[in-house]
Write a protein that holds these residues in place. Structure first.
Motif, PDB file in Angstrom:
ATOM      1  N   ALA A  95      23.600  38.622  13.513  1.00 31.76           N
ATOM      2  CA  ALA A  95      23.098  38.869  12.163  1.00 31.76           C
ATOM      3  C   ALA A  95      21.582  38.794  12.133  1.00 31.76           C
ATOM      4  N   ALA A  96      21.005  37.832  12.860  1.00 33.90           N
ATOM      5  CA  ALA A  96      19.544  37.713  12.910  1.00 33.90           C
ATOM      6  C   ALA A  96      18.928  38.945  13.551  1.00 33.90           C
ATOM      7  N   SER A  97      19.584  39.448  14.601  1.00 31.90           N
ATOM      8  CA  SER A  97      19.079  40.654  15.263  1.00 31.90           C
ATOM      9  C   SER A  97      19.156  41.858  14.339  1.00 31.90           C
ATOM     10  N   ARG A  98      20.274  41.974  13.601  1.00 39.77           N
ATOM     11  CA  ARG A  98      20.425  43.105  12.672  1.00 39.77           C
ATOM     12  C   ARG A  98      19.425  43.015  11.534  1.00 39.77           C
ATOM     13  N   ALA A  99      19.103  41.793  11.107  1.00 44.71           N
ATOM     14  CA  ALA A  99      18.210  41.618   9.963  1.00 44.71           C
ATOM     15  C   ALA A  99      16.751  41.871  10.327  1.00 44.71           C
ATOM     16  N   ARG A 100      16.398  41.667  11.605  1.00 39.97           N
ATOM     17  CA  ARG A 100      14.990  41.837  11.997  1.00 39.97           C
ATOM     18  C   ARG A 100      14.633  43.316  12.054  1.00 39.97           C
ATOM     19  N   PRO A 101      13.546  43.730  11.398  1.00 39.86           N
ATOM     20  CA  PRO A 101      13.162  45.149  11.441  1.00 39.86           C
ATOM     21  C   PRO A 101      12.893  45.609  12.872  1.00 39.86           C
ATOM     22  N   LEU A 102      13.109  46.880  13.113  1.00 42.10           N
ATOM     23  CA  LEU A 102      12.790  47.478  14.406  1.00 42.10           C
ATOM     24  C   LEU A 102      11.297  47.779  14.411  1.00 42.10           C
ATOM     25  N   HIS A 103      10.570  47.141  15.315  1.00 39.20           N
ATOM     26  CA  HIS A 103       9.105  47.216  15.352  1.00 39.20           C
ATOM     27  C   HIS A 103       8.686  48.245  16.399  1.00 39.20           C
ATOM     28  N   VAL A 104       8.061  49.330  15.940  1.00 39.73           N
ATOM     29  CA  VAL A 104       7.642  50.428  16.820  1.00 39.73           C
ATOM     30  C   VAL A 104       6.139  50.631  16.669  1.00 39.73           C
ATOM     31  N   THR A 105       5.442  50.771  17.792  1.00 40.31           N
ATOM     32  CA  THR A 105       4.005  50.998  17.752  1.00 40.31           C
ATOM     33  C   THR A 105       3.664  52.309  18.432  1.00 40.31           C
ATOM     34  N   MET A 106       2.624  52.958  17.937  1.00 35.82           N
ATOM     35  CA  MET A 106       2.159  54.229  18.475  1.00 35.82           C
ATOM     36  C   MET A 106       0.728  54.460  17.976  1.00 35.82           C
ATOM     37  N   THR A 107       0.039  55.467  18.519  1.00 29.45           N
ATOM     38  CA  THR A 107      -1.299  55.756  18.038  1.00 29.45           C
ATOM     39  C   THR A 107      -1.221  56.396  16.656  1.00 29.45           C
ATOM     40  N   PRO A 108      -2.254  56.224  15.819  1.00 28.45           N
ATOM     41  CA  PRO A 108      -2.245  56.869  14.505  1.00 28.45           C
ATOM     42  C   PRO A 108      -2.111  58.385  14.599  1.00 28.45           C
TER      43      PRO A 108
ATOM     44  N   LEU B 246       7.286  47.435  32.839  1.00 28.45           N
ATOM     45  CA  LEU B 246       7.914  48.025  31.660  1.00 28.45           C
ATOM     46  C   LEU B 246       8.746  49.237  32.062  1.00 28.45           C
ATOM     47  N   VAL B 247       9.661  49.620  31.190  1.00 28.89           N
ATOM     48  CA  VAL B 247      10.502  50.791  31.410  1.00 28.89           C
ATOM     49  C   VAL B 247       9.960  51.932  30.563  1.00 28.89           C
ATOM     50  N   SER B 248       9.726  53.093  31.180  1.00 30.94           N
ATOM     51  CA  SER B 248       9.183  54.216  30.419  1.00 30.94           C
ATOM     52  C   SER B 248       9.902  55.503  30.790  1.00 30.94           C
TER      53      SER B 248
ATOM     54  N   GLY C 153      10.735  38.899  19.905  1.00 32.73           N
ATOM     55  CA  GLY C 153      10.626  38.906  18.457  1.00 32.73           C
ATOM     56  C   GLY C 153       9.504  39.773  17.932  1.00 32.73           C
ATOM     57  N   GLY C 154       8.807  40.480  18.824  1.00 29.84           N
ATOM     58  CA  GLY C 154       7.689  41.326  18.398  1.00 29.84           C
ATOM     59  C   GLY C 154       8.024  42.796  18.521  1.00 29.84           C
ATOM     60  N   VAL C 155       7.138  43.548  19.162  1.00 32.35           N
ATOM     61  CA  VAL C 155       7.321  44.987  19.320  1.00 32.35           C
ATOM     62  C   VAL C 155       8.565  45.274  20.148  1.00 32.35           C
ATOM     63  N   ASP C 156       9.389  46.190  19.644  1.00 28.24           N
ATOM     64  CA  ASP C 156      10.595  46.587  20.369  1.00 28.24           C
ATOM     65  C   ASP C 156      10.357  47.811  21.241  1.00 28.24           C
ATOM     66  N   LEU C 157       9.536  48.751  20.761  1.00 31.70           N
ATOM     67  CA  LEU C 157       9.327  50.015  21.465  1.00 31.70           C
ATOM     68  C   LEU C 157       7.913  50.504  21.182  1.00 31.70           C
ATOM     69  N   ALA C 158       7.280  51.048  22.204  1.00 26.47           N
ATOM     70  CA  ALA C 158       5.956  51.636  22.048  1.00 26.47           C
ATOM     71  C   ALA C 158       5.996  53.090  22.510  1.00 26.47           C
TER      72      ALA C 158
ATOM     73  N   THR D 171       9.579  50.554  26.763  1.00 22.72           N
ATOM     74  CA  THR D 171      10.300  49.364  26.307  1.00 22.72           C
ATOM     75  C   THR D 171      10.233  48.290  27.380  1.00 22.72           C
ATOM     76  N   PRO D 172      10.426  47.031  27.005  1.00 19.83           N
ATOM     77  CA  PRO D 172      10.526  45.988  28.024  1.00 19.83           C
ATOM     78  C   PRO D 172      11.868  46.089  28.725  1.00 19.83           C
ATOM     79  N   PRO D 173      11.967  45.597  29.950  1.00 18.33           N
ATOM     80  CA  PRO D 173      13.263  45.616  30.637  1.00 18.33           C
ATOM     81  C   PRO D 173      14.224  44.638  29.981  1.00 18.33           C
TER      82      PRO D 173
END
Length: 297
Positions: free
Chosen positions: A90-103, A156-158, A140-145, A269-271
């Motif tokens: 439930a905690a995992s489902r509740a946490r937003p998916l954090h994605v980072t990229m260039t503007p 990292l896995v790319s 608990g931070g960025v999930d995908l870049a 993504t992280p491994p």
């Protein structure tokens, strides 16, 4: 705890299911195995413990006193495990998916498409962080870049998402249409540079160009940089895929082009284990990836 003295988890699960149903067949259906497999697991558990746990009674089974004691303990233990697992899920489902990229990538590629993902996955809360900074992965931070480069980031896995040439470009209204053979001429014009990047200066350095005067550089977010580029406010370095239409229309002019195999935007993504929201977003990105740059074909 001495784990070596503990019966196998499979045997304990089989007996717990049997104690709930009092039927080998029903327990097998709960565990998605045959009734014979449940019977074998229970017999093995009885041999390990040295006690009889269940006896056949009519078409079902009855628990012995020892079986009832073990069933009560397993009910407490498995209930605690189930609550803990559900809490973590439930905690995992509740946490937003954090994605980072260039503007620039966010405005030019992601935002025109993101409504489709949200329509398909309305239950996934997204946190999009457009930044030129190289954000580090942490629990608990960025999930995908989505990163620009050659796809090699140690640890990292790319995988490639959008392969595209890197271009030095300006508005035709700024540089005209005359031949532009000398990279050093770029230093005669104002520059536009996305926050946190220095791609134009790095490119000039690779060409052996050393500026002999103070450069007129404007640093600004990626989407504003592209707007300023089209208005003729300076020369910049960017991914060709974002401005191909403006190049074809003649609004922008490619002064130099840097084609490197494997260069472009990558899913990073992280491994390790990926939570369901991350799997869904990465799968959606793959549906839209472009692995052949038409400018290289």
């Amino acid at each position: 705890m001495d784990w070596r003295s503990m019966p196998s988890l499979s045997a304990l699960r089989a007996f717990a299911a049997l104690s709930e149903t009092l039927s080998f067949s029903a327990a097998g259906r709960k565990l998605n195995v045959s009734h014979a497999a449940v019977s074998q697991q229970v017999r093995g558990l009885e041999e390990v413990l040295g006690v009889q746990l269940a006896v056949r009674q009519g078409r079902g089974v009855a628990l012995t006193a020892e079986g009832q004691a073990l069933a009560a303990g397993l009910d407490d233990g498995f209930s605690t495990i189930a609550r803990t697992v559900e809490g973590l899920s439930a905690a995992s489902r509740a946490r937003p998916l954090h994605v980072t990229m260039t503007p620039a990538f966010a405005v030019s590629w992601l935002m025109p498409r993101i409504a489709e993902f949200r329509h398909r996955h309305p239950d996934i809360e997204l946190m999009l962080n457009p930044t030129a900074d190289l954000v580090e992965f942490a629990p608990g931070g960025v999930d995908l870049a989505i990163r620009f480069g050659d796809g090699h980031w140690p640890g990292l896995v790319s995988e490639p998402l959008l392969l595209t040439n890197f271009v030095i470009v300006a508005a035709t209204s700024l540089v005209g249409t005359d031949p532009f053979p000398d990279p050093a001429r770029i230093t005669d014009y104002p520059w536009l540079q996305e926050y946190g990047t220095n791609e134009l200066a790095i490119w000039l350095e690779r060409q052996g160009v050393v500026a002999t005067r103070h450069l007129n550089v404007l640093h600004l977010p990626g989407h504003l940089m592209l707007d300023a580029l089209k208005r003729g406010e300076g020369v910049t370095a960017t991914a060709r895929a974002f401005i191909e239409g403006d190049i074809q229309s003649g609004l922008l002019r490619v002064l130099f082009e840097d084609a490197r195999d494997g260069s472009g935007y990558h899913i990073v993504t992280p491994p390790g284990v990926q939570r369901p929201a991350l799997k869904a977003f990465a799968s959606w990105l793959r549906e839209h990836r472009q692995l052949v740059d038409p400018c290289r074909a």
